[in-house]
Design an enzyme around this catalytic site. Structure first.
Site, PDB file in Angstrom:
ATOM      1  N   GLY A   1      38.145  73.200  36.375  1.00 33.64           N
ATOM      2  CA  GLY A   1      37.236  74.260  36.807  1.00 33.64           C
ATOM      3  C   GLY A   1      36.668  73.992  38.194  1.00 33.64           C
ATOM      4  O   GLY A   1      36.686  74.849  39.077  1.00 33.64           O
TER       5      GLY A   1
ATOM      6  N   MET B   1      38.311  65.994  37.046  1.00 31.52           N
ATOM      7  CA  MET B   1      39.649  65.428  37.270  1.00 31.52           C
ATOM      8  C   MET B   1      39.579  64.288  38.277  1.00 31.52           C
ATOM      9  O   MET B   1      40.204  63.232  38.084  1.00 31.52           O
ATOM     10  CB  MET B   1      40.600  66.507  37.795  1.00 31.52           C
ATOM     11  CG  MET B   1      41.039  67.534  36.759  1.00 31.52           C
ATOM     12  SD  MET B   1      42.200  66.814  35.581  1.00 31.52           S
ATOM     13  CE  MET B   1      43.001  68.311  34.961  1.00 31.52           C
TER      14      MET B   1
ATOM     15  N   HIS C   1      43.067  52.617  60.093  1.00 29.86           N
ATOM     16  CA  HIS C   1      42.659  53.079  58.757  1.00 29.86           C
ATOM     17  C   HIS C   1      43.198  52.167  57.649  1.00 29.86           C
ATOM     18  O   HIS C   1      42.639  52.116  56.560  1.00 29.86           O
ATOM     19  CB  HIS C   1      43.126  54.517  58.532  1.00 29.86           C
ATOM     20  CG  HIS C   1      42.611  55.423  59.589  1.00 29.86           C
ATOM     21  ND1 HIS C   1      41.276  55.732  59.712  1.00 29.86           N
ATOM     22  CD2 HIS C   1      43.237  56.050  60.618  1.00 29.86           C
ATOM     23  CE1 HIS C   1      41.090  56.517  60.751  1.00 29.86           C
ATOM     24  NE2 HIS C   1      42.268  56.722  61.316  1.00 29.86           N
TER      25      HIS C   1
ATOM     26  N   ASP D   1      43.692  71.599  33.445  1.00 31.25           N
ATOM     27  CA  ASP D   1      43.207  71.870  32.094  1.00 31.25           C
ATOM     28  C   ASP D   1      43.358  73.365  31.816  1.00 31.25           C
ATOM     29  O   ASP D   1      43.939  74.108  32.628  1.00 31.25           O
ATOM     30  CB  ASP D   1      41.776  71.337  31.885  1.00 31.25           C
ATOM     31  CG  ASP D   1      40.716  72.080  32.691  1.00 31.25           C
ATOM     32  OD1 ASP D   1      41.055  73.084  33.353  1.00 31.25           O
ATOM     33  OD2 ASP D   1      39.543  71.659  32.645  1.00 31.25           O
TER      34      ASP D   1
HETATM   35  C1  RB5 Z   1      35.975  72.636  31.428  1.00 32.73           C
HETATM   36  O1  RB5 Z   1      35.079  73.538  30.847  1.00 32.73           O
HETATM   37  C2  RB5 Z   1      35.388  72.095  32.711  1.00 32.73           C
HETATM   38  O2  RB5 Z   1      34.357  71.218  32.419  1.00 32.73           O
HETATM   39  C3  RB5 Z   1      36.456  71.422  33.525  1.00 32.73           C
HETATM   40  O3  RB5 Z   1      37.439  72.348  33.848  1.00 32.73           O
HETATM   41  C4  RB5 Z   1      36.040  70.806  34.846  1.00 32.73           C
HETATM   42  O4  RB5 Z   1      35.381  71.733  35.658  1.00 32.73           O
HETATM   43  C5  RB5 Z   1      35.356  69.525  34.797  1.00 32.73           C
HETATM   44  O5  RB5 Z   1      35.004  68.918  35.817  1.00 32.73           O
END
Ligand code: RB5
Length: 147
Positions: free
Chosen positions: A66, A71, A133, A8
């Site tokens: 972040g 993600m 595994h 991001d």
């Molecule tokens: C974006 O501000 C932040 O929330 C994102 O980069 C991430 O850390 C989400 O988990």
């Protein structure tokens, strides 16, 4: 091996570092963005990369936000994805050996770039061990397929 990578807006510098690492390792990659620091939504990028991995268009995916957490949560909603949110090289090695993780999630705000590169390198270079595994990884797939 071909790898899809995305971040991001918070994680462009780390994405650039990891692309450099893949170039050094001779690994083919596809950069799916973000390309500017304009605010975007991490689930969109996690989905794009994860679908490519799940569909077999690429072998593996790398996601950076972040913390790496958002993600990884989104990636693990995609059928067939075993996304590992990793903060150390030991875990990077063992999530490949034991979990056959196919997506790696990292946090730009958590990790230094040197450590992130080491984690990515270990993760990219370690092969799945299979054997005992495989039964465990299959149990994950069985649950996923039953829902
Ligand atoms: C974006 O501000 C932040 O929330 C994102 O980069 C991430 O850390 C989400 O988990």
């Amino acid at each position: 091996m071909k790898v899809a990578i995305a971040s991001d807006h918070t994680a462009l510098p780390m994405k650039a570092e990891l692309i450099e690492e893949m170039i050094e390792l001779g690994i083919e990659y596809e950069d799916l963005g973000a390309y500017t620091d304009e605010r975007v939504h991490y689930p969109d990028y996690a989905l794009e990369v994860s679908k490519k991995v799940a569909d077999g268009e690429v072998d593996r995916g790398i996601l950076i936000c972040g913390t790496g957490i958002g993600m990884s949560i989104m990636a693990n909603k995609v059928k067939g994805i075993r996304c590992a949110h990793v903060q150390d090289a030991f875990s990077a090695k063992f999530t490949r050996l034991h979990n056959d993780s196919n997506v790696l999630a990292l946090g730009q705000r958590v990790l230094g770039h040197g450590l992130a590169r080491e984690i990515a390198r270990v993760w990219l270079e370690t092969e799945y061990e299979g054997g005992r595994h495989a039964i465990r990884v299959q149990k994950i797939a069985d649950y996923e397929n039953s829902n």
